[in-house]
Design a protein around this motif. Sequence first.
Motif: not given
Ligand SMILES: Cc1cc(-c2ccco2)c2oc(N)nc2c1
Length: 159
Positions: A10-12, A30, A36, A75, A77, A84, A86, A120, A122-123, A126
Amino acid sequence: WAVMVSRKVLTLVLVTRPNQVLLGMKKRGFGEGWWNGFGGKVEKGETIIEAAKRELQEECCLTANTLTEVGQLDFEFVGDPQILEVHLFTTKDVSGVPTETSEMKPQWFDIDKIPFHKMWPDDKLWFPHVLKGSKFSAFFLFEGHHKILKHKIDVVTEQ
Ligand SMILES: Cc1cc(-c2ccco2)c2oc(N)nc2c1
């Protein structure tokens, strides 16, 4: 693998300007109801960078003129064999005006007012490394979408 483990890439993308970051409120699917960065799946036949640019365009109508890869977030689960992967990018160089779409409602946030309680989980772990301009790789083990059982962040370049 005796137990099959698969990876979904995935990308972010985080768009920044002085003292601010652009986030989108996910309107469905999702991560719905959370702020996000912009991103999503990498389709067949496109590179990760191309996918990041496409998702930014589709989700808030911005064109990224440059992208800097700043991290990789893996990530897992509990009970789900799919990891995942990212790929996290930042950019200060975009064209266009952030525009609401069916997917995302964009909004600029001051760095000291990032809504971590509606992101999310985790943000908050990081984001500080991104804001310092560090590059890092991270792993998070989730139970459901709200609980992090374990995590590890390896900073590659402190800046
Ligand atoms: C499990 C998870 C997924 C994503 C994600 C989906 C698509 C791009 O990123 C997250 O993005 C962030 N900030 N925490 C994330 C946790």
